[in-house]
Design a protein around this motif. Structure first.
Motif, PDB file in Angstrom:
ATOM      1  N   PRO A  79       5.261  14.828 -46.527  1.00 14.80           N
ATOM      2  CA  PRO A  79       6.075  14.757 -45.303  1.00 14.80           C
ATOM      3  C   PRO A  79       5.436  15.580 -44.188  1.00 14.80           C
ATOM      4  N   ILE A  80       5.687  15.160 -42.973  1.00 20.53           N
ATOM      5  CA  ILE A  80       5.167  15.885 -41.817  1.00 20.53           C
ATOM      6  C   ILE A  80       6.336  16.613 -41.151  1.00 20.53           C
ATOM      7  N   SER A  81       6.121  17.858 -40.821  1.00 22.50           N
ATOM      8  CA  SER A  81       7.183  18.644 -40.193  1.00 22.50           C
ATOM      9  C   SER A  81       7.374  18.194 -38.743  1.00 22.50           C
ATOM     10  N   ALA A  82       8.512  18.553 -38.189  1.00 25.81           N
ATOM     11  CA  ALA A  82       8.792  18.228 -36.787  1.00 25.81           C
ATOM     12  C   ALA A  82       7.754  18.875 -35.880  1.00 25.81           C
ATOM     13  N   GLU A  83       7.360  20.090 -36.209  1.00 25.21           N
ATOM     14  CA  GLU A  83       6.377  20.814 -35.407  1.00 25.21           C
ATOM     15  C   GLU A  83       5.025  20.086 -35.386  1.00 25.21           C
ATOM     16  N   LEU A  84       4.587  19.617 -36.557  1.00 25.56           N
ATOM     17  CA  LEU A  84       3.315  18.890 -36.605  1.00 25.56           C
ATOM     18  C   LEU A  84       3.422  17.536 -35.913  1.00 25.56           C
ATOM     19  N   LEU A  85       4.561  16.883 -36.049  1.00 24.66           N
ATOM     20  CA  LEU A  85       4.761  15.612 -35.356  1.00 24.66           C
ATOM     21  C   LEU A  85       4.718  15.827 -33.847  1.00 24.66           C
ATOM     22  N   ASP A  86       5.350  16.900 -33.375  1.00 23.50           N
ATOM     23  CA  ASP A  86       5.259  17.242 -31.954  1.00 23.50           C
ATOM     24  C   ASP A  86       3.798  17.405 -31.548  1.00 23.50           C
ATOM     25  N   GLY A  87       3.038  18.126 -32.356  1.00 26.84           N
ATOM     26  CA  GLY A  87       1.618  18.343 -32.055  1.00 26.84           C
ATOM     27  C   GLY A  87       0.837  17.052 -31.999  1.00 26.84           C
ATOM     28  N   CYS A  88       1.117  16.133 -32.916  1.00 24.52           N
ATOM     29  CA  CYS A  88       0.411  14.845 -32.919  1.00 24.52           C
ATOM     30  C   CYS A  88       0.728  14.042 -31.658  1.00 24.52           C
ATOM     31  N   VAL A  89       2.002  14.026 -31.274  1.00 25.67           N
ATOM     32  CA  VAL A  89       2.417  13.310 -30.056  1.00 25.67           C
ATOM     33  C   VAL A  89       1.759  13.940 -28.830  1.00 25.67           C
ATOM     34  N   LEU A  90       1.819  15.261 -28.744  1.00 26.72           N
ATOM     35  CA  LEU A  90       1.223  15.941 -27.597  1.00 26.72           C
ATOM     36  C   LEU A  90      -0.291  15.728 -27.552  1.00 26.72           C
ATOM     37  N   ALA A  91      -0.942  15.726 -28.707  1.00 24.51           N
ATOM     38  CA  ALA A  91      -2.396  15.525 -28.746  1.00 24.51           C
ATOM     39  C   ALA A  91      -2.773  14.133 -28.230  1.00 24.51           C
ATOM     40  N   LEU A  92      -2.016  13.124 -28.615  1.00 25.23           N
ATOM     41  CA  LEU A  92      -2.304  11.775 -28.114  1.00 25.23           C
ATOM     42  C   LEU A  92      -2.067  11.696 -26.609  1.00 25.23           C
ATOM     43  N   LEU A  93      -0.983  12.313 -26.147  1.00 27.47           N
ATOM     44  CA  LEU A  93      -0.692  12.272 -24.715  1.00 27.47           C
ATOM     45  C   LEU A  93      -1.638  13.142 -23.903  1.00 27.47           C
TER      46      LEU A  93
ATOM     47  N   GLN B  73      -0.124   3.780 -32.018  1.00 29.19           N
ATOM     48  CA  GLN B  73      -1.259   4.696 -32.157  1.00 29.19           C
ATOM     49  C   GLN B  73      -0.997   5.704 -33.278  1.00 29.19           C
ATOM     50  N   LEU B  74       0.197   6.251 -33.330  1.00 28.23           N
ATOM     51  CA  LEU B  74       0.540   7.197 -34.396  1.00 28.23           C
ATOM     52  C   LEU B  74       0.502   6.534 -35.770  1.00 28.23           C
ATOM     53  N   GLN B  75       0.934   5.279 -35.830  1.00 28.82           N
ATOM     54  CA  GLN B  75       0.976   4.567 -37.105  1.00 28.82           C
ATOM     55  C   GLN B  75      -0.401   4.302 -37.697  1.00 28.82           C
ATOM     56  N   THR B  76      -1.448   4.463 -36.920  1.00 28.81           N
ATOM     57  CA  THR B  76      -2.790   4.319 -37.495  1.00 28.81           C
ATOM     58  C   THR B  76      -3.085   5.449 -38.473  1.00 28.81           C
ATOM     59  N   THR B  77      -2.319   6.542 -38.366  1.00 33.42           N
ATOM     60  CA  THR B  77      -2.539   7.702 -39.229  1.00 33.42           C
ATOM     61  C   THR B  77      -1.297   8.117 -40.002  1.00 33.42           C
ATOM     62  N   LEU B  78      -0.130   8.002 -39.381  1.00 28.39           N
ATOM     63  CA  LEU B  78       1.116   8.492 -39.974  1.00 28.39           C
ATOM     64  C   LEU B  78       2.122   7.362 -40.160  1.00 28.39           C
ATOM     65  N   PRO B  79       2.904   7.432 -41.234  1.00 25.58           N
ATOM     66  CA  PRO B  79       3.969   6.430 -41.414  1.00 25.58           C
ATOM     67  C   PRO B  79       5.185   6.826 -40.583  1.00 25.58           C
ATOM     68  N   ILE B  80       5.234   6.371 -39.345  1.00 17.74           N
ATOM     69  CA  ILE B  80       6.310   6.745 -38.420  1.00 17.74           C
ATOM     70  C   ILE B  80       6.880   5.489 -37.781  1.00 17.74           C
ATOM     71  N   SER B  81       8.184   5.503 -37.559  1.00 18.53           N
ATOM     72  CA  SER B  81       8.839   4.362 -36.919  1.00 18.53           C
ATOM     73  C   SER B  81       9.227   4.729 -35.491  1.00 18.53           C
ATOM     74  N   GLU B  82       9.533   3.712 -34.711  1.00 19.19           N
ATOM     75  CA  GLU B  82       9.992   3.963 -33.344  1.00 19.19           C
ATOM     76  C   GLU B  82      11.281   4.780 -33.354  1.00 19.19           C
ATOM     77  N   SER B  83      12.153   4.520 -34.330  1.00 20.24           N
ATOM     78  CA  SER B  83      13.420   5.257 -34.385  1.00 20.24           C
ATOM     79  C   SER B  83      13.199   6.735 -34.689  1.00 20.24           C
ATOM     80  N   THR B  84      12.083   7.081 -35.273  1.00 17.26           N
ATOM     81  CA  THR B  84      11.726   8.482 -35.501  1.00 17.26           C
ATOM     82  C   THR B  84      11.089   9.073 -34.252  1.00 17.26           C
TER      83      THR B  84
END
Length: 104
Positions: free
Chosen positions: A4-18, A31-42
């Motif tokens: 599982p990925i923590s909220a903090e790391l997910l924030d970092g991944c989003v910020l890094a892409l942006l 773009q995130l789904q190329t590396t992480l199993p994440i949905s739009e609702s997440t």
């Protein structure tokens, strides 16, 4: 990846892409789904939280008769990303030390 990925790391991944470019929500999810199993609702609650923390700002662009909401990193977001990257480096170093078993 099954970890599982923590909220903090997910924030970092989003910020890094942006930090690389502005994205609208669906494209960011793709773009995130190329590396992480994440949905739009997440992702959308993450974007709302980061915007509330002044890490992101939004703007709309027309596309095929509709508006796309784009997300852009702010100065606060850039600073938060630097903090997360530093925390990640420390965390990763500790985990590498434990998992690789090189405790000499």
């Amino acid at each position: 990846m099954k970890l599982p990925i923590s909220a903090e790391l997910l924030d970092g991944c989003v910020l890094a892409l942006l930090a690389q470019q502005d994205y609208y929500g669906y494209a960011l999810t793709q773009q995130l789904q190329t590396t992480l199993p994440i949905s739009e609702s997440t992702l959308y609650p993450v974007l709302r939280r980061l915007k509330k923390q002044n890490c992101l700002e939004t703007y709309d662009q027309p596309f095929n008769g509709r508006n796309r909401r784009y997300y852009r990193l702010t100065l606060d977001g850039t600073q938060r990303l630097a903090e997360i990257r530093q925390e990640w480096a420390t965390y990763k170093q500790a985990l590498d030390w434990l998992l690789e078993g090189n405790h000499d």
